[in-house]
Design a protein around this motif. Structure first.
Motif, PDB file in Angstrom:
ATOM      1  N   PHE A  64     -11.407   8.567  -6.005  1.00  0.00           N
ATOM      2  CA  PHE A  64     -11.458   7.936  -7.320  1.00  0.00           C
ATOM      3  C   PHE A  64     -10.727   6.730  -7.332  1.00  0.00           C
ATOM      4  O   PHE A  64     -11.075   5.596  -7.922  1.00  0.00           O
ATOM      5  N   LYS A  65      -9.543   6.652  -6.759  1.00  0.00           N
ATOM      6  CA  LYS A  65      -8.892   5.362  -6.560  1.00  0.00           C
ATOM      7  C   LYS A  65      -9.913   4.140  -6.037  1.00  0.00           C
ATOM      8  O   LYS A  65      -9.779   3.235  -6.455  1.00  0.00           O
ATOM      9  N   SER A  66     -10.274   4.621  -4.774  1.00  0.00           N
ATOM     10  CA  SER A  66     -11.224   3.647  -4.071  1.00  0.00           C
ATOM     11  C   SER A  66     -12.612   3.285  -5.079  1.00  0.00           C
ATOM     12  O   SER A  66     -12.923   2.101  -5.023  1.00  0.00           O
ATOM     13  N   ARG A  67     -13.143   4.331  -5.706  1.00  0.00           N
ATOM     14  CA  ARG A  67     -14.216   3.812  -6.558  1.00  0.00           C
ATOM     15  C   ARG A  67     -13.739   3.014  -7.868  1.00  0.00           C
ATOM     16  O   ARG A  67     -14.693   2.079  -8.330  1.00  0.00           O
ATOM     17  N   GLU A  68     -12.522   2.987  -8.086  1.00  0.00           N
ATOM     18  CA  GLU A  68     -12.429   2.242  -9.320  1.00  0.00           C
ATOM     19  C   GLU A  68     -11.725   0.728  -8.679  1.00  0.00           C
ATOM     20  O   GLU A  68     -11.043  -0.045  -9.581  1.00  0.00           O
ATOM     21  N   ASN A  69     -12.021   0.301  -7.507  1.00  0.00           N
ATOM     22  CA  ASN A  69     -11.549  -1.157  -7.075  1.00  0.00           C
ATOM     23  C   ASN A  69     -10.103  -1.143  -6.689  1.00  0.00           C
ATOM     24  O   ASN A  69      -9.688  -2.164  -6.662  1.00  0.00           O
ATOM     25  N   ASN A  70      -9.384   0.047  -6.684  1.00  0.00           N
ATOM     26  CA  ASN A  70      -7.982  -0.215  -6.450  1.00  0.00           C
ATOM     27  C   ASN A  70      -7.815  -0.197  -5.129  1.00  0.00           C
ATOM     28  O   ASN A  70      -8.453   0.498  -4.442  1.00  0.00           O
ATOM     29  N   LYS A  71      -6.714  -0.785  -4.609  1.00  0.00           N
ATOM     30  CA  LYS A  71      -6.463  -1.120  -3.164  1.00  0.00           C
ATOM     31  C   LYS A  71      -5.854   0.318  -2.668  1.00  0.00           C
ATOM     32  O   LYS A  71      -4.881   0.814  -3.131  1.00  0.00           O
ATOM     33  N   VAL A  72      -6.448   0.855  -1.624  1.00  0.00           N
ATOM     34  CA  VAL A  72      -6.293   1.925  -0.865  1.00  0.00           C
ATOM     35  C   VAL A  72      -5.309   1.529   0.256  1.00  0.00           C
ATOM     36  O   VAL A  72      -5.957   0.566   1.002  1.00  0.00           O
ATOM     37  N   THR A  73      -4.105   2.150   0.568  1.00  0.00           N
ATOM     38  CA  THR A  73      -3.387   1.708   1.842  1.00  0.00           C
ATOM     39  C   THR A  73      -3.772   2.704   3.137  1.00  0.00           C
ATOM     40  O   THR A  73      -4.066   3.772   2.905  1.00  0.00           O
ATOM     41  N   ASP A  74      -3.271   2.337   4.064  1.00  0.00           N
ATOM     42  CA  ASP A  74      -3.275   3.081   5.434  1.00  0.00           C
ATOM     43  C   ASP A  74      -2.562   4.157   5.269  1.00  0.00           C
ATOM     44  O   ASP A  74      -2.692   5.149   5.684  1.00  0.00           O
ATOM     45  N   GLU A  75      -1.411   3.880   4.494  1.00  0.00           N
ATOM     46  CA  GLU A  75      -0.458   5.008   4.523  1.00  0.00           C
ATOM     47  C   GLU A  75      -1.054   6.355   3.638  1.00  0.00           C
ATOM     48  O   GLU A  75      -0.582   7.180   3.866  1.00  0.00           O
ATOM     49  N   GLU A  76      -1.748   5.999   2.484  1.00  0.00           N
ATOM     50  CA  GLU A  76      -2.354   6.785   1.561  1.00  0.00           C
ATOM     51  C   GLU A  76      -3.346   7.463   2.323  1.00  0.00           C
ATOM     52  O   GLU A  76      -3.533   8.919   2.184  1.00  0.00           O
ATOM     53  N   ILE A  77      -4.037   6.851   3.118  1.00  0.00           N
ATOM     54  CA  ILE A  77      -5.275   7.558   3.950  1.00  0.00           C
ATOM     55  C   ILE A  77      -4.715   8.536   4.963  1.00  0.00           C
ATOM     56  O   ILE A  77      -5.216   9.456   5.118  1.00  0.00           O
ATOM     57  N   LYS A  78      -3.613   8.195   5.727  1.00  0.00           N
ATOM     58  CA  LYS A  78      -3.141   8.951   6.621  1.00  0.00           C
ATOM     59  C   LYS A  78      -2.460  10.116   5.888  1.00  0.00           C
ATOM     60  O   LYS A  78      -2.828  11.383   6.402  1.00  0.00           O
TER      61      LYS A  78
END
Length: 93
Positions: A64-78
């Motif tokens: 949902f965060k990525s679809r709202e065009n908010n920046k996703v960080t490498d740490e969040e993905i990890k």
């Protein structure tokens, strides 16, 4: 849920077979994958769609965060992938 940007996928072919990735974006028959550790946002892995399997997980807050065009960080993905692995291990036992 298919191979959409913002969801999780498992590699089914190549040297990274069995690894989990976050789908950054898709272009035609290719998708771009990141894992936050080896494949970061600056240099995503380009892979054919037929070589990955979509993963279904109810806790998909990054989707949902990525679809709202908010920046996703490498740490969040990890962290997201690590939580998925932990939950999958509990379910398999």
């Amino acid at each position: 849920m298919g191979l959409e940007a913002g969801s999780l996928a498992e590699s089914t072919a190549g040297h990274d077979k069995g690894s989990y990735f976050f789908i950054l974006r898709e272009e035609g028959e290719y998708i771009y994958l990141v894992d936050g550790k080896y494949r970061r946002m600056e240099c995503p892995k380009k892979k054919k769609k037929k070589h990955v399997k979509p993963l279904v997980w109810e806790k998909h807050s990054l989707e949902f965060k990525s679809r709202e065009n908010n920046k996703v960080t490498d740490e969040e993905i990890k962290y997201f992938i690590r939580c998925f692995k932990r939950e999958e291990q509990v379910v398999r036992r």
